[in-house]
Motif scaffolding. Structure first.
Motif, PDB file in Angstrom:
ATOM      1  N   PHE A 204       0.833  -1.206   0.000  1.00 20.87           N
ATOM      2  CA  PHE A 204       0.000   0.000   0.000  1.00 20.87           C
ATOM      3  C   PHE A 204       0.871   1.260   0.000  1.00 20.87           C
ATOM      4  N   ASN A 205       1.979   1.192   0.724  1.00 19.43           N
ATOM      5  CA  ASN A 205       2.868   2.357   0.810  1.00 19.43           C
ATOM      6  C   ASN A 205       3.417   2.766  -0.560  1.00 19.43           C
ATOM      7  N   ARG A 206       3.567   1.788  -1.454  1.00 17.25           N
ATOM      8  CA  ARG A 206       4.075   2.118  -2.787  1.00 17.25           C
ATOM      9  C   ARG A 206       3.073   2.987  -3.529  1.00 17.25           C
ATOM     10  N   ILE A 207       1.781   2.766  -3.245  1.00 20.31           N
ATOM     11  CA  ILE A 207       0.747   3.612  -3.857  1.00 20.31           C
ATOM     12  C   ILE A 207       0.778   4.996  -3.208  1.00 20.31           C
ATOM     13  N   CYS A 208       0.938   4.999  -1.876  1.00 21.41           N
ATOM     14  CA  CYS A 208       0.901   6.285  -1.141  1.00 21.41           C
ATOM     15  C   CYS A 208       2.007   7.235  -1.583  1.00 21.41           C
ATOM     16  N   GLU A 209       3.105   6.676  -2.119  1.00 20.82           N
ATOM     17  CA  GLU A 209       4.178   7.555  -2.595  1.00 20.82           C
ATOM     18  C   GLU A 209       3.675   8.465  -3.715  1.00 20.82           C
ATOM     19  N   LYS A 210       2.692   7.979  -4.479  1.00 21.66           N
ATOM     20  CA  LYS A 210       2.142   8.809  -5.568  1.00 21.66           C
ATOM     21  C   LYS A 210       0.770   9.396  -5.219  1.00 21.66           C
ATOM     22  N   VAL A 211       0.007   8.637  -4.449  1.00 20.30           N
ATOM     23  CA  VAL A 211      -1.339   9.093  -4.064  1.00 20.30           C
ATOM     24  C   VAL A 211      -1.394   9.058  -2.537  1.00 20.30           C
ATOM     25  N   PRO A 212      -0.927  10.130  -1.886  1.00 19.18           N
ATOM     26  CA  PRO A 212      -0.731  10.085  -0.430  1.00 19.18           C
ATOM     27  C   PRO A 212      -1.981   9.718   0.374  1.00 19.18           C
ATOM     28  N   ASN A 213      -3.170  10.122  -0.120  1.00 19.44           N
ATOM     29  CA  ASN A 213      -4.380   9.855   0.652  1.00 19.44           C
ATOM     30  C   ASN A 213      -5.175   8.656   0.137  1.00 19.44           C
ATOM     31  N   LEU A 224      -7.425   0.371   5.296  1.00 16.31           N
ATOM     32  CA  LEU A 224      -6.061   0.751   5.659  1.00 16.31           C
ATOM     33  C   LEU A 224      -5.775   2.129   5.078  1.00 16.31           C
ATOM     34  N   TYR A 225      -5.188   3.017   5.889  1.00 12.87           N
ATOM     35  CA  TYR A 225      -4.855   4.358   5.393  1.00 12.87           C
ATOM     36  C   TYR A 225      -3.615   4.860   6.112  1.00 12.87           C
ATOM     37  N   LYS A 226      -3.064   5.942   5.605  1.00  9.97           N
ATOM     38  CA  LYS A 226      -1.795   6.431   6.147  1.00  9.97           C
ATOM     39  C   LYS A 226      -1.951   7.901   6.539  1.00  9.97           C
ATOM     40  N   VAL A 227      -1.525   8.237   7.737  1.00 13.94           N
ATOM     41  CA  VAL A 227      -1.500   9.636   8.158  1.00 13.94           C
ATOM     42  C   VAL A 227      -0.056   9.959   8.511  1.00 13.94           C
ATOM     43  N   GLU A 228       0.511  10.934   7.835  1.00 13.20           N
ATOM     44  CA  GLU A 228       1.941  11.219   7.917  1.00 13.20           C
ATOM     45  C   GLU A 228       2.701   9.917   7.685  1.00 13.20           C
ATOM     46  N   ASN A 229       3.463   9.426   8.705  1.00  9.03           N
ATOM     47  CA  ASN A 229       4.204   8.195   8.398  1.00  9.03           C
ATOM     48  C   ASN A 229       3.639   6.958   9.082  1.00  9.03           C
ATOM     49  N   THR A 230       2.419   7.072   9.562  1.00 12.04           N
ATOM     50  CA  THR A 230       1.839   5.949  10.306  1.00 12.04           C
ATOM     51  C   THR A 230       0.659   5.348   9.546  1.00 12.04           C
ATOM     52  N   PHE A 231       0.611   4.012   9.527  1.00  8.82           N
ATOM     53  CA  PHE A 231      -0.518   3.309   8.904  1.00  8.82           C
ATOM     54  C   PHE A 231      -1.560   2.999   9.972  1.00  8.82           C
ATOM     55  N   TYR A 232      -2.809   3.158   9.617  1.00  9.78           N
ATOM     56  CA  TYR A 232      -3.913   2.822  10.529  1.00  9.78           C
ATOM     57  C   TYR A 232      -4.893   1.910   9.808  1.00  9.78           C
ATOM     58  N   LYS A 301     -13.387   0.527  15.439  1.00  5.15           N
ATOM     59  CA  LYS A 301     -12.084   0.422  16.133  1.00  5.15           C
ATOM     60  C   LYS A 301     -10.983   0.858  15.176  1.00  5.15           C
ATOM     61  N   ILE A 302     -10.068   1.677  15.702  1.00  6.64           N
ATOM     62  CA  ILE A 302      -8.949   2.115  14.863  1.00  6.64           C
ATOM     63  C   ILE A 302      -7.645   1.713  15.543  1.00  6.64           C
ATOM     64  N   HIS A 303      -6.776   1.022  14.804  1.00  5.66           N
ATOM     65  CA  HIS A 303      -5.482   0.665  15.398  1.00  5.66           C
ATOM     66  C   HIS A 303      -4.348   0.910  14.436  1.00  5.66           C
ATOM     67  N   GLU A 304      -3.161   1.065  15.008  1.00  4.69           N
ATOM     68  CA  GLU A 304      -1.985   1.282  14.172  1.00  4.69           C
ATOM     69  C   GLU A 304      -1.555  -0.033  13.530  1.00  4.69           C
ATOM     70  N   VAL A 305      -1.009   0.039  12.340  1.00  7.59           N
ATOM     71  CA  VAL A 305      -0.526  -1.175  11.664  1.00  7.59           C
ATOM     72  C   VAL A 305       0.993  -1.074  11.565  1.00  7.59           C
ATOM     73  N   ILE A 306       1.676  -2.079  12.152  1.00  4.07           N
ATOM     74  CA  ILE A 306       3.156  -2.021  12.108  1.00  4.07           C
ATOM     75  C   ILE A 306       3.698  -3.217  11.314  1.00  4.07           C
TER      76      ILE A 306
END
Ligand code: ATP
Ligand code: MG
Ligand code: MG
Length: 306
Positions: A204-213, A224-232, A301-306
């Motif tokens: 997913f992060n590879r997509i976020c590099e071009k489409v941040p949201n 799954l989504y990304k806020v700044e550098n954290t995945f939730y 429920k929202i949790h961080e994804v590591i």
């Protein structure tokens, strides 16, 4: 204004059987109804149910069965302005649902558009869609190549619109390359794009590099989504599922509703979950009920994804 652009809408005929589909047997129907097919039209129908969100559905529609398509649009009180394709029919899909669960979908390829039809769509966009507008684009019809799709996205961006789409395969690749504002692949579409056993959030992060949201939807596991550098991951509560057809479109609707209202990414995702987890509790591919929202929101429920 939120414009939904559906190049290949569909009339869905949903047929529930008394038993399970069996060859060489008279399969008796229990119930049948007609529904809207063609993804972005679902977004318009659900926006109408959310209310207070000016929107218009456009795209191509076949002249020969236009009246039936319009009657379905009217059922959802949709504001629509489609470009007529003479001497053609909007495609019909037959969805057969077995009594014991499981379904079959039989569909047509649908409209074949010419260069002059495409030119009409491009002029419509130039005249109507401007900055402050949002465009939700669907998968093209026949005659509308992947490069035409790229042109469509570029045109919408030149008009300074916020551009979203929900497409798969090579169209998804183009959308990412063109740095579209919003895409929502589901996990299967992500895995098709990036085969291999890398964790989903890294793909997913590879997509976020071009489409941040961007958002990756995970069915009953939420999104799954990304806020700044954290995945939730936002996970909806368990609900009674009637049909998950159109869940993705409902998610896109909630997200876009959030964009139109200036919400931040977390709230956009929350609205995506509210609409989609409501949608799955209803049979129609574009039916939600705002009364479902309280329960979903209170148990989300929202949790961080590591
Ligand atoms: P579509 O079939 O419409 O293209 P999709 O496969 O693109 O859908 P999904 O990831 O299946 O999209 O679902 C989109 C959203 O719908 C999820 O993020 C979730 O919020 C909601 N959803 C889907 N299935 C369920 C379920 N069983 N229970 C609750 N919510 C669900
Ligand atoms: Mg799904
Ligand atoms: Mg989908």
């Amino acid at each position: 204004m939120i414009y939904t652009i559906t190049p290949n809408p569909a009339i869905d005929r949903i047929v529930y059987l008394e038993g399970d589909l069996t060859p060489e047997k008279n399969n008796i129907t229990k119930e049948r109804y007609v529904d809207l097919g063609g993804k972005p039209t679902h977004v318009s129908a659900i926006l109408e149910q959310l209310g207070d969100t000016p929107n218009r559905a456009t795209g191509f529609s076949g002249e020969l069965n236009k009246a039936e398509l319009v009657s379905i649009f009217d059922k959802y009180h949709m504001n629509h302005e489609f470009i007529n394709i003479p001497d053609q029919r909007t495609r019909e899909s037959i969805i057969v649902i077995n009594n014991s669960g499981g379904s079959y979908m039989i569909t047509e390829r649908g409209l074949k558009v010419s260069d002059s039809d495409k030119a009409k769509l491009y002029s419509y966009i130039k005249e109507n869609i401007h900055s402050e507008d949002i465009a939700v684009v669907g998968k093209p019809a026949q005659g509308f190549s992947v490069e035409d799709f790229r042109y469509l996205i570029r045109l919408l961006k030149e008009q300074n619109a916020y551009v979203a789409c929900d497409v798969a395969g090579e169209y998804l690749t183009v959308a990412i390359e063109e740095k579209i504002d919003f895409i929502k692949p589901n996990k299967h579409e992500m895995n098709d794009l990036f085969p291999g056993d890398e964790p989903i959030h890294q793909k997913f992060n590879r997509i976020c590099e071009k489409v941040p949201n961007a958002v990756c939807s995970l069915g009953s596991e939420g999104a799954l989504y990304k806020v700044e550098n954290t995945f939730y991951q936002a996970v909806p509560p368990k609900v009674e599922v009637q049909s998950d057809t159109g869940a993705g479109d409902a998610f896109v609707t909630g997200y876009i509703y959030g964009v139109a209202n200036g919400y931040d990414i977390s709230d956009r995702v929350k609205w995506g979950i509210l609409c989609s987890a409501s949608k799955v509790q209803h049979y129609s591919s574009c039916q939600i009920n705002k009364e479902d929202f309280n329960f979903i929101e209170n148990n989300l429920k929202i949790h961080e994804v590591i």
